[in-house]
Design a protein around this motif. Structure first.
Motif, PDB file in Angstrom:
ATOM      1  N   GLY A   1       6.586  53.146  75.009  1.00 36.92           N
ATOM      2  CA  GLY A   1       5.609  53.830  75.836  1.00 36.92           C
ATOM      3  C   GLY A   1       5.287  55.232  75.352  1.00 36.92           C
ATOM      4  O   GLY A   1       4.297  55.825  75.785  1.00 36.92           O
ATOM      5  N   ILE A   2       6.112  55.773  74.456  1.00 33.26           N
ATOM      6  CA  ILE A   2       5.843  57.075  73.852  1.00 33.26           C
ATOM      7  C   ILE A   2       4.979  56.839  72.621  1.00 33.26           C
ATOM      8  O   ILE A   2       5.433  56.264  71.638  1.00 33.26           O
ATOM      9  N   GLY A   3       3.732  57.288  72.664  1.00 36.76           N
ATOM     10  CA  GLY A   3       2.821  57.027  71.554  1.00 36.76           C
ATOM     11  C   GLY A   3       2.943  58.051  70.440  1.00 36.76           C
ATOM     12  O   GLY A   3       3.660  59.039  70.537  1.00 36.76           O
ATOM     13  N   SER A   4       2.242  57.808  69.341  1.00 35.75           N
ATOM     14  CA  SER A   4       2.145  58.753  68.224  1.00 35.75           C
ATOM     15  C   SER A   4       0.726  58.725  67.693  1.00 35.75           C
ATOM     16  O   SER A   4       0.190  57.657  67.406  1.00 35.75           O
ATOM     17  N   THR A   5       0.134  59.890  67.539  1.00 33.68           N
ATOM     18  CA  THR A   5      -1.200  59.967  66.950  1.00 33.68           C
ATOM     19  C   THR A   5      -1.139  59.748  65.453  1.00 33.68           C
ATOM     20  O   THR A   5      -1.963  59.029  64.879  1.00 33.68           O
ATOM     21  N   LEU A   6      -0.150  60.349  64.790  1.00 34.91           N
ATOM     22  CA  LEU A   6      -0.018  60.267  63.339  1.00 34.91           C
ATOM     23  C   LEU A   6       1.469  60.223  63.004  1.00 34.91           C
ATOM     24  O   LEU A   6       2.161  61.239  63.095  1.00 34.91           O
ATOM     25  N   PRO A   7       2.009  59.072  62.599  1.00 34.34           N
ATOM     26  CA  PRO A   7       3.457  58.920  62.428  1.00 34.34           C
ATOM     27  C   PRO A   7       3.978  59.482  61.106  1.00 34.34           C
ATOM     28  O   PRO A   7       4.441  58.750  60.216  1.00 34.34           O
ATOM     29  N   ILE A   8       3.895  60.818  60.971  1.00 30.24           N
ATOM     30  CA  ILE A   8       4.538  61.469  59.830  1.00 30.24           C
ATOM     31  C   ILE A   8       5.873  62.048  60.308  1.00 30.24           C
ATOM     32  O   ILE A   8       6.202  61.969  61.488  1.00 30.24           O
ATOM     33  N   GLU A   9       6.631  62.644  59.401  1.00 32.24           N
ATOM     34  CA  GLU A   9       7.880  63.319  59.741  1.00 32.24           C
ATOM     35  C   GLU A   9       7.724  64.794  59.390  1.00 32.24           C
ATOM     36  O   GLU A   9       7.800  65.186  58.224  1.00 32.24           O
ATOM     37  N   VAL A  10       7.487  65.612  60.401  1.00 26.85           N
ATOM     38  CA  VAL A  10       7.280  67.038  60.170  1.00 26.85           C
ATOM     39  C   VAL A  10       8.614  67.706  59.865  1.00 26.85           C
ATOM     40  O   VAL A  10       9.602  67.518  60.594  1.00 26.85           O
ATOM     41  N   VAL A  11       8.647  68.489  58.775  1.00 27.40           N
ATOM     42  CA  VAL A  11       9.870  69.212  58.415  1.00 27.40           C
ATOM     43  C   VAL A  11       9.666  70.724  58.439  1.00 27.40           C
ATOM     44  O   VAL A  11      10.647  71.480  58.441  1.00 27.40           O
ATOM     45  N   ALA A  12       8.422  71.176  58.464  1.00 27.74           N
ATOM     46  CA  ALA A  12       8.121  72.604  58.558  1.00 27.74           C
ATOM     47  C   ALA A  12       6.680  72.747  59.038  1.00 27.74           C
ATOM     48  O   ALA A  12       5.856  71.854  58.828  1.00 27.74           O
ATOM     49  N   ALA A  13       6.409  73.878  59.692  1.00 24.80           N
ATOM     50  CA  ALA A  13       5.056  74.116  60.184  1.00 24.80           C
ATOM     51  C   ALA A  13       4.864  75.600  60.397  1.00 24.80           C
ATOM     52  O   ALA A  13       5.805  76.323  60.721  1.00 24.80           O
ATOM     53  N   GLY A  14       3.634  76.052  60.239  1.00 20.36           N
ATOM     54  CA  GLY A  14       3.326  77.458  60.468  1.00 20.36           C
ATOM     55  C   GLY A  14       1.914  77.774  60.034  1.00 20.36           C
ATOM     56  O   GLY A  14       1.343  77.077  59.184  1.00 20.36           O
ATOM     57  N   GLY A  15       1.347  78.828  60.620  1.00 15.22           N
ATOM     58  CA  GLY A  15      -0.037  79.145  60.309  1.00 15.22           C
ATOM     59  C   GLY A  15      -0.927  78.008  60.754  1.00 15.22           C
ATOM     60  O   GLY A  15      -0.966  77.675  61.929  1.00 15.22           O
ATOM     61  N   GLY A  16      -1.614  77.382  59.820  1.00 21.24           N
ATOM     62  CA  GLY A  16      -2.489  76.258  60.146  1.00 21.24           C
ATOM     63  C   GLY A  16      -2.081  74.959  59.491  1.00 21.24           C
ATOM     64  O   GLY A  16      -2.922  74.059  59.357  1.00 21.24           O
ATOM     65  N   VAL A  17      -0.803  74.838  59.076  1.00 16.78           N
ATOM     66  CA  VAL A  17      -0.388  73.631  58.361  1.00 16.78           C
ATOM     67  C   VAL A  17       0.873  73.019  58.962  1.00 16.78           C
ATOM     68  O   VAL A  17       1.702  73.707  59.567  1.00 16.78           O
ATOM     69  N   LEU A  18       0.994  71.708  58.743  1.00 12.20           N
ATOM     70  CA  LEU A  18       2.207  70.939  59.019  1.00 12.20           C
ATOM     71  C   LEU A  18       2.654  70.312  57.700  1.00 12.20           C
ATOM     72  O   LEU A  18       1.833  69.714  56.992  1.00 12.20           O
TER      73      LEU A  18
END
Length: 455
Positions: free
Chosen positions: A46-63
């Motif tokens: 029941g928990i959806g995902s828009t884009l199934p990537i694995e985020v390891v860092a994020a900041g500014g305007g990027v993932l």
């Protein structure tokens, strides 16, 4: 314009992140797919995902994902990381507070951070009257508590909400939310004494400014079918979020506020998605010059940590008996530290002005896309909260299939985009306020190409 995210963005405790779109593998890549397989086995479907990537860092305007791809973020975690995913000031404040203590429960042994957040909210929210605040964990929790406060303060029980509204996923907030699938289907019965009235939706009213007419219809509905003297509160998103970034016609909100004031009804503004600079003002109510009796906030309040609030007239907030509000984690000290740093950034770094400037640039680009595409029915929004509604060319018939196709192309090309709308036919844009103009335009280039390839 100050380009706050140009070059690289330092991430506390980790490497600097180049502000660039970089595709190393297909998206999702092999490491992301491996995590997705684990997710399918371990996480409720029941928990959806828009884009199934694995985020390891994020900041500014990027993932950045585990496969080395760097994606442009046009979603901000659904309008949460307005100041960025790893703003150094926020990360430092969180680390310092976590080292001191992570929890005591404010209701048992208080701490200064909770009080300071409330002081800031009382100062920043619309209106110069005496205000008080209470802190909670999520937007839905804030809305539920606003309803509790309104009912207790007025001695009335009916709550009026709008067509296309979204207010959360708990039992009461599902009743307040309009859209059935996926938010309400199969989860009833819902809380009673909730009533829905017309929303001003200019595009679907023949393209005219329907503010006054829609307000008159809503008020007539309240008077004749509900009874104004039974209504505790009218609850409105100044710009509807999940409903499709609907900006009501001029005069709609002021007319409702005037009616509420005349009828002893509390006006509650749900600013959970619109608050903290998102629309180019601290709060979207400011664009219409309205002052709510109560205002709910969450999302952008704490730089990505869970925190929410109800702020309102001091007499209304104090109508509830001692112990009637609260919760174990409400106003967690680490989240409060993040909120104080976030508010300081918004006040000191020119981010709200930047939201106006970047929002104007984004609107220019989206308007240009509409001029070339008969399938874009409307461009709407304010500041860094913009959307396009896709329809079958020459009609107002929603085109959710094309939305899905455009989003799939954007995701494959490393741009995180989101959908919305009662009919699933809206693409919404919620970039972090710290995104660089160069990165924003690159992301919109990809959106433009995806639209062109699906015409």
């Amino acid at each position: 314009m100050t380009d706050l995210a140009a070059g690289v963005v330092p991430v506390v405790g980790g490497p600097s992140l180049p502000q660039e779109r970089r595709l190393v593998t297909e998206i999702p890549g092999p490491k992301a797919l491996a995590l997705h397989a684990r997710r399918v086995a371990a996480v409720a479907s029941g928990i959806g995902s828009t884009l199934p990537i694995e985020v390891v860092a994020a900041g500014g305007g990027v993932l950045v994902d585990s496969d080395g791809n760097s994606l442009i973020d046009l979603g901000s975690g659904i309008a949460v990381v307005n100041v960025g995913n790893a703003a150094p000031a926020v990360a430092q404040a969180v680390a310092a507070q976590a080292a001191a203590f992570t929890h005591t429960c404010f209701m048992i042994t208080p701490y200064e951070g909770y009080v300071a957040v409330c002081e800031h909210l009382n100062r920043l929210t619309p209106g110069d009257h005496a205000k008080k605040s209470a802190l909670f964990n999520s937007g839905a929790e804030a809305v539920e508590n606003a309803v509790k406060i309104a009912r207790h303060a007025t001695g009335r029980t009916a709550i009026v909400v709008m067509e296309h509204a979204y207010h959360g996923r708990t039992n009461l907030t599902m009743a307040l939310t309009a859209k059935s699938m996926p938010y309400k289907a199969g989860f009833g019965p819902f809380a009673p004494d909730i009533y829905r009235v017309p929303m001003s939706y200019p595009y679907r009213s023949g393209g005219v400014d329907s503010g006054a007419e829609a307000a008159a219809a809503a008020i007539d509905h309240i008077r004749t079918e509900i009874g104004a003297d039974t209504v505790a509160a009218v609850l409105v998103e100044p710009i509807q979020g999940e409903g499709g970034f609907i900006v009501p016609g001029t005069g709609y909100l002021p007319a409702l506020v005037e009616f509420c004031n005349e009828s002893g009804i509390l006006f509650i503004a749900d600013e959970i998605q619109t608050g903290f600079g998102r629309t180019g003002a601290w709060f979207a109510c400011e664009h219409e010059g309205i002052v709510p009796d109560l205002i709910t906030t969450a999302k952008g309040i704490a730089g990505g940590l869970p925190l929410a609030a109800v702020t309102g007239r001091a007499d209304v907030m104090d109508a509830v008996h001692s112990g009637g509000l609260g919760g174990t984690y409400g106003g967690n000290p680490v989240a409060c530290a993040a909120a104080l740093a976030t508010i300081d950034l918004l006040e000191s770094s020119g981010l709200i002005v930047q939201a106006q400037q970047l929002g104007a640039a984004m609107r220019t680009r989206l308007d240009a896309m509409k001029s070339r595409d008969r399938g874009i029915g409307e461009v709407r929004g304010r500041g860094m909260m913009q959307a396009i509604e896709l329809v079958k060319p020459g009609t107002t018939q929603p085109d959710p299939e094309r939305v899905r196709a455009v989003l799939a192309i954007c995701h494959s090309q490393g741009v995180v985009t989101l959908s919305a709308g009662t009919y699933g036919n809206v693409i919404r844009f919620l970039p972090p306020l710290v995104i660089s103009e160069h990165l924003l335009h690159e992301g919109l280039d990809v959106v433009s190409e995806a639209l062109a390839s699906t015409r």
